[in-house]
Motif scaffolding. Structure first.
Motif, PDB file in Angstrom:
ATOM      1  N   GLN A   1       0.813  -1.206   0.000  1.00  0.00           N
ATOM      2  CA  GLN A   1       0.000   0.000   0.000  1.00  0.00           C
ATOM      3  C   GLN A   1       0.851   1.263   0.000  1.00  0.00           C
ATOM      4  N   HIS A   2       2.172   1.111   0.091  1.00  0.00           N
ATOM      5  CA  HIS A   2       3.032   2.281   0.219  1.00  0.00           C
ATOM      6  C   HIS A   2       4.313   2.088  -0.597  1.00  0.00           C
ATOM      7  N   PRO A   3       4.230   2.142  -1.939  1.00  0.00           N
ATOM      8  CA  PRO A   3       5.409   1.906  -2.773  1.00  0.00           C
ATOM      9  C   PRO A   3       6.575   2.850  -2.477  1.00  0.00           C
ATOM     10  N   SER A   4       6.300   4.107  -2.167  1.00  0.00           N
ATOM     11  CA  SER A   4       7.403   5.041  -1.905  1.00  0.00           C
ATOM     12  C   SER A   4       8.180   4.658  -0.651  1.00  0.00           C
ATOM     13  N   GLU A   5       7.487   4.159   0.361  1.00  0.00           N
ATOM     14  CA  GLU A   5       8.191   3.724   1.557  1.00  0.00           C
ATOM     15  C   GLU A   5       9.020   2.474   1.273  1.00  0.00           C
ATOM     16  N   VAL A   6       8.481   1.575   0.478  1.00  0.00           N
ATOM     17  CA  VAL A   6       9.250   0.387   0.095  1.00  0.00           C
ATOM     18  C   VAL A   6      10.510   0.808  -0.657  1.00  0.00           C
ATOM     19  N   GLN A   7      10.377   1.749  -1.588  1.00  0.00           N
ATOM     20  CA  GLN A   7      11.527   2.274  -2.328  1.00  0.00           C
ATOM     21  C   GLN A   7      12.577   2.829  -1.372  1.00  0.00           C
TER      22      GLN A   7
ATOM     23  N   GLY B   1      -0.430   8.355  -7.120  1.00  0.00           N
ATOM     24  CA  GLY B   1       0.305   7.707  -6.048  1.00  0.00           C
ATOM     25  C   GLY B   1      -0.483   6.697  -5.255  1.00  0.00           C
ATOM     26  N   GLY B   2      -1.781   6.575  -5.505  1.00  0.00           N
ATOM     27  CA  GLY B   2      -2.600   5.618  -4.767  1.00  0.00           C
ATOM     28  C   GLY B   2      -2.462   4.215  -5.307  1.00  0.00           C
ATOM     29  N   THR B   3      -2.766   3.235  -4.472  1.00  0.00           N
ATOM     30  CA  THR B   3      -2.663   1.837  -4.885  1.00  0.00           C
ATOM     31  C   THR B   3      -4.048   1.191  -4.911  1.00  0.00           C
ATOM     32  N   GLU B   4      -4.212   0.316  -5.869  1.00  0.00           N
ATOM     33  CA  GLU B   4      -5.483  -0.398  -6.052  1.00  0.00           C
ATOM     34  C   GLU B   4      -5.417  -1.734  -5.338  1.00  0.00           C
ATOM     35  N   MET B   5      -6.297  -1.910  -4.348  1.00  0.00           N
ATOM     36  CA  MET B   5      -6.316  -3.167  -3.599  1.00  0.00           C
ATOM     37  C   MET B   5      -7.688  -3.826  -3.661  1.00  0.00           C
ATOM     38  N   GLY B   6      -8.452  -3.485  -4.720  1.00  0.00           N
ATOM     39  CA  GLY B   6      -9.779  -4.052  -4.891  1.00  0.00           C
ATOM     40  C   GLY B   6     -10.884  -3.085  -4.554  1.00  0.00           C
ATOM     41  N   GLN B   7     -10.543  -1.907  -3.983  1.00  0.00           N
ATOM     42  CA  GLN B   7     -11.538  -0.963  -3.507  1.00  0.00           C
ATOM     43  C   GLN B   7     -12.104  -0.067  -4.599  1.00  0.00           C
ATOM     44  N   GLY B   8     -11.552  -0.140  -5.815  1.00  0.00           N
ATOM     45  CA  GLY B   8     -12.090   0.643  -6.919  1.00  0.00           C
ATOM     46  C   GLY B   8     -11.464   2.010  -7.079  1.00  0.00           C
ATOM     47  N   LEU B   9     -10.293   2.238  -6.491  1.00  0.00           N
ATOM     48  CA  LEU B   9      -9.648   3.546  -6.592  1.00  0.00           C
ATOM     49  C   LEU B   9      -9.329   3.894  -8.041  1.00  0.00           C
ATOM     50  N   HIS B  10      -8.743   2.969  -8.783  1.00  0.00           N
ATOM     51  CA  HIS B  10      -8.395   3.254 -10.179  1.00  0.00           C
ATOM     52  C   HIS B  10      -9.648   3.552 -11.014  1.00  0.00           C
TER      53      HIS B  10
ATOM     54  N   ASP C   1       8.745   5.855 -10.232  1.00  0.00           N
ATOM     55  CA  ASP C   1       9.445   6.687 -11.212  1.00  0.00           C
ATOM     56  C   ASP C   1       8.492   7.556 -12.018  1.00  0.00           C
ATOM     57  N   LYS C   2       7.216   7.496 -11.706  1.00  0.00           N
ATOM     58  CA  LYS C   2       6.253   8.377 -12.366  1.00  0.00           C
ATOM     59  C   LYS C   2       5.730   9.443 -11.415  1.00  0.00           C
ATOM     60  N   VAL C   3       5.271   9.015 -10.244  1.00  0.00           N
ATOM     61  CA  VAL C   3       4.849   9.965  -9.209  1.00  0.00           C
ATOM     62  C   VAL C   3       5.673   9.670  -7.966  1.00  0.00           C
ATOM     63  N   PRO C   4       6.545  10.590  -7.562  1.00  0.00           N
ATOM     64  CA  PRO C   4       7.462  10.317  -6.448  1.00  0.00           C
ATOM     65  C   PRO C   4       6.880  10.694  -5.095  1.00  0.00           C
ATOM     66  N   ASN C   5       7.509  10.183  -4.053  1.00  0.00           N
ATOM     67  CA  ASN C   5       7.268  10.649  -2.676  1.00  0.00           C
ATOM     68  C   ASN C   5       5.787  10.597  -2.293  1.00  0.00           C
ATOM     69  N   THR C   6       5.164   9.469  -2.598  1.00  0.00           N
ATOM     70  CA  THR C   6       3.724   9.351  -2.375  1.00  0.00           C
ATOM     71  C   THR C   6       3.411   8.911  -0.950  1.00  0.00           C
ATOM     72  N   SER C   7       2.187   9.180  -0.533  1.00  0.00           N
ATOM     73  CA  SER C   7       1.694   8.725   0.761  1.00  0.00           C
ATOM     74  C   SER C   7       1.086   7.335   0.610  1.00  0.00           C
TER      75      SER C   7
ATOM     76  N   THR D   1      -9.055   8.294  -2.708  1.00  0.00           N
ATOM     77  CA  THR D   1      -9.735   9.068  -3.738  1.00  0.00           C
ATOM     78  C   THR D   1      -9.688  10.557  -3.438  1.00  0.00           C
ATOM     79  N   ASP D   2      -9.841  10.929  -2.163  1.00  0.00           N
ATOM     80  CA  ASP D   2      -9.797  12.341  -1.794  1.00  0.00           C
ATOM     81  C   ASP D   2      -8.500  12.995  -2.271  1.00  0.00           C
ATOM     82  N   LEU D   3      -7.375  12.365  -1.978  1.00  0.00           N
ATOM     83  CA  LEU D   3      -6.081  12.961  -2.310  1.00  0.00           C
ATOM     84  C   LEU D   3      -5.732  12.785  -3.780  1.00  0.00           C
ATOM     85  N   ASN D   4      -5.729  11.557  -4.252  1.00  0.00           N
ATOM     86  CA  ASN D   4      -5.279  11.287  -5.612  1.00  0.00           C
ATOM     87  C   ASN D   4      -6.286  11.747  -6.651  1.00  0.00           C
ATOM     88  N   GLY D   5      -7.579  11.724  -6.290  1.00  0.00           N
ATOM     89  CA  GLY D   5      -8.590  12.245  -7.198  1.00  0.00           C
ATOM     90  C   GLY D   5      -8.413  13.725  -7.449  1.00  0.00           C
TER      91      GLY D   5
END
Length: 784
Positions: A211-217, A480-489, A515-521, A529-533
């Motif tokens: 759920q947090h690719p930037s932290e993994v990076q 920067g959001g991740t899709e986990m089945g909740q329909g964000l995309h 490498d497309k959107v950096p430093n994401t939450s 949706t609130d933030l990334n939308g």
């Protein structure tokens, strides 16, 4: 069951918001074509990793003999903490989470070493062959022990409003209670998995279910001792996360990356289900207590609430999680004179972590326990007491942390649900039924939800997006959001399509990549949706402005300015002039207009001062209410949820079908937490509810036979994306009505005079024990 979705799925040419579009991956998911990390095409040189873990919960790690591991078939590498070239501690906020155990073992199941082999079977078999020498010490396994030892992962935090001592002393009546609240296993369908692939010039590509690719990076770069720009993390979709992959996916990605770099080969690490359950954190168990003073009508005058989170061995996200429990111990009720204390207790368990609601459920249920206790004391229906204590006008709208409750919808929302669910008629019928039914008793409860939306860590309330429009009129959006089945995309795609007035099929939401959107939450706190939308919308607005200005210039009529350009139905219109969207895009390209832009958004208005315990930690509140009806067998403690009615506030819904699905799923998951999902550790600190056979999540048979869900028809008063509201976490707490309805049924054994002390989860065993504690002969009484 009545039809839940009035609005059918739409195939209209414009991808409008507010319509029930199907999930963007629905067909791929049900047909098995959706690609998860474990489905990625395998590189030619792929090797497989497995992890060896501690058999003790606490002690000194003397040595690990890995001779037999190295000699095991197919093994190519074995690593311990001594082989980490960079940072050893991979904690997300505060120190305390080593990638492998060092001198001390902190919980049963802690990673000690990792094995690399030519097959999954060989790696896992080899990991079992280590000889581990640990001098065990007495583990701390309970909140009570941790408090006695002053053993905490972070300092306590306090909130205060008014004068509790004086108000409590003057109260006509009072009640006290203690509530044990169990944790919860995430039980995502896709377990923890990562695959690391070496690229040229020391670059690394990592696919991970996180759920947090930037932290993994960031953590991979720190573990390897390299710069962040050398690491790219890709996350297309998860098979569920629920918070369990916010911080705790990083460890397995770091191990895979470390082995990949050492051996110059691709590495995949997938935890087997039992090890996944043992080695990853849960929802925090809590031990909470309260004392509340009130008048003869049941109006609260004073409350003292003590909140104690079982954090496991390290801080992880526990500081913020216990904070949110404190923020929500009022739920929808005004506490005029109140003290709230929050303790972060250290135990020798796996470090507990984020879970849907992020501490809010463990705080909110205390408020509902207080309402039930007051109702039994004053002899009123609990709904009457709940309505009496709701936040109200200017003199009753300040939270214990100093935030004004504006735009409070609960009064009207509850009134609507009260009527649509026939609450009072059913209450009368149930009361009469219980008088004449000696064995089976029914319960009914209506409980509200007031849930704050925003990360309580202010800096996380930001998001970015990257938009590309191609010359055929199609476009890609990355966020920067991740899709986990909740329909964000799906919702992001709708937002972009809606902005340009084009078909949803012309918008592709690409995999989340660092490498497309950096430093994401992280995608958490219901804010995806609130933030990334908003970030995606802002990227669209920039490109729309360029296109509008270009179009106005080509028309060259002074009164037809760019601000009058309209994008709708695959056309761009300015006054009497109109052009196909794709034609305008092509003309703009020839005219050297940039068709790409980034977008950025940060949540306004929010602030919080921990030193004073005051501020506005939330942008707005999401509201809801549910009515649950249950029946229990007083001889066995078994029960069934017969009917549920929900009215929930999602603002102006972006996608009613997806929102209703989130409400249904959140409610059932919350019901599991409060009824069947029972985490069990033995006296050595070993998790014994460690597989689907010993840990019961709700099944289809647990779904209420009557399950009515409606959306509250009101736009968000704050400037959220299209005035919608978050819907990921708030519905989880609607399930409080199930727990309260079970208590209501038990209370009927005493003619509703006694408030049952029922822990959560309210398993049939716990229900039967509670019944017997109220009246050992109650289960054998004859009808009056």
């Amino acid at each position: 069951m009545r039809k839940l979705i009035e609005q059918p799925f739409t195939s209209n040419p414009q991808g409008k918001v507010g319509k029930s579009h199907p999930h963007e991956s629905a067909i791929r998911q049900v047909s098995g074509q959706a690609r998860y990390v474990d489905d990625m095409p395998q590189p030619a040189n792929l090797q497989y990793a497995a992890v060896g873990t501690s058999p003790e919960a606490s002690g000194t790690l003397n040595s690990i003999d890995l001779t037999a591991v190295w000699a095991s078939p197919g093994v190519t590498d074995v690593i311990t903490v001594d082989d980490v070239p960079g940072h050893v501690d991979i904690a997300p906020v505060f120190d305390g989470d080593p990638i492998f155990a060092q001198d001390q073992v902190l919980f049963n199941g802690q990673a000690l070493f990792a094995v690399l082999a030519d097959s999954v079977q060989h790696a896992r078999q080899a990991a079992l062959k280590a000889i581990i020498d640990i001098t065990p010490s007495a583990p701390c396994l309970t909140v009570e022990t941790a408090k006695q030892q002053s053993n905490f992962v972070r300092p306590a935090h306090f909130m205060q409003q008014g004068d509790f001592d004086t108000a409590f002393g003057r109260s006509e009546l009072n009640a006290q209670g203690h509530l044990s609240i169990g944790g919860q296993e995430h039980m995502y369908l896709e377990g923890q998995v990562s695959m690391a692939i070496n690229d040229e010039e020391d670059r690394l590509l990592v696919y991970t279910s996180s759920q947090h690719p930037s932290e993994v990076q960031k953590l991979i770069a720190e573990v390897l001792g390299c710069k962040l720009h050398k690491v790219v993390v890709d996350m297309r979709r998860m098979g569920g996360g629920f918070g369990g992959k916010e911080t705790q996916a990083a460890q397995w990605a770091c191990i895979a990356a470390l082995l990949a770099k050492r051996n110059q080969c691709a590495v995949k690490l997938r935890l087997p289900r039992m090890q996944d359950m043992i080695a990853t954190g849960k929802r925090h168990p809590f031990e909470n207590s309260y004392q509340v003073g009130f008048n003869q009508e049941g109006l609260i005058k004073a409350a003292d609430i003590d909140i104690n989170g079982n954090c496991g061995h390290s801080p992880d996200l526990s500081d913020a999680i216990v904070d949110r429990a404190m923020f929500h111990c009022d739920n929808g009720y005004y506490l005029e004179n109140v003290n709230v204390a929050g303790h972060r207790c250290r135990t020798n368990q796996v470090s507990h972590t984020a879970y849907r609601g992020f501490g809010g459920p463990q705080g909110m249920i205390v408020a509902e326990a207080m309402m039930d206790a007051i109702a039994r004391k004053v002899g009123k229906d609990p709904l009457t007491v709940r309505k009496l204590n709701l936040y109200g006008d200017k003199e009753r709208n300040l939270t214990p942390y100093g935030m004004t409750v504006e735009h409070n919808l609960l009064g009207d929302l509850i009134a609507r649900l009260e009527a649509s669910s026939d609450y009072w008629a059913r209450r009368e019928a149930i009361t009469q039924f219980n008088k004449t039914s000696p064995i089976v008793k029914k319960g009914l409860s209506l409980t509200p939800v007031k849930f704050g939306i925003s990360f309580t860590a202010k800096h996380l309330n930001q998001a970015g997006a990257l938009l590309h429009i191609y010359t055929d009129g199609s476009m890609q959006i990355n966020h920067g959001g991740t899709e986990m089945g909740q329909g964000l995309h799906t919702k992001i795609g709708q937002i972009v399509a809606n902005e340009f007035g084009v078909s949803l099929h012309d918008v592709e939401v690409t995999a989340t990549r660092t490498d497309k959107v950096p430093n994401t939450s992280p995608t958490a706190a219901s804010s995806g949706t609130d933030l990334n939308g908003k970030a995606a919308q802002n990227a669209c607005i920039i490109v729309k402005q360029r296109l509008a200005e270009f179009y106005a210039e080509t028309i060259n009529e002074s009164e037809l300015t760019a601000d009058k350009v309209i994008f709708a139905d695959n056309y761009v219109t300015l006054g009497p002039h109109s052009v196909e969207f794709v034609r305008l895009v092509q003309d703009a390209y020839i005219g050297r207009v940039s068709l790409s832009s980034t977008g950025f958004y940060k949540t306004p208005k929010i602030h919080y001062d921990r030193s004073t315990g005051n501020g506005r930690p939330f942008f707005y509140f999401a509201y809801g209410a549910s009515v649950s009806e249950v029946s229990i067998d007083t001889l066995t403690g078994e029960y069934k949820v017969e009917r549920v009615d929900i009215l929930h506030d999602v603002g102006r819904s972006l996608n009613p079908a997806i929102d209703i699905g989130q409400i249904e799923g959140g409610f059932i998951q919350g019901m599991g937490w409060l009824t069947t999902e029972d985490l069990k550790w033995d006296d050595r600190g070993r998790l014994i509810s460690n597989n689907p056979a010993t840990y019961k999540i709700p099944a289809i048979g647990d779904t209420p036979e009557v399950f009515n869900v409606d959306l509250y028809p009101r736009d968000n008063d704050e400037d959220s994306i299209y005035h919608s509201k978050a819907v990921g976490e708030p519905p989880f707490m609607l399930a409080n009505s199930v727990w309260c309805a079970i208590k209501d049924a038990i209370s009927s054994l005493t003619d509703y005079k006694v408030d049952p002390q029922l822990p959560a989860p309210a398993t049939p065993e716990a229900v039967l024990k509670c019944i017997m504690s109220i009246d050992p002969d109650a289960t054998r009484s004859e009808p009056s």
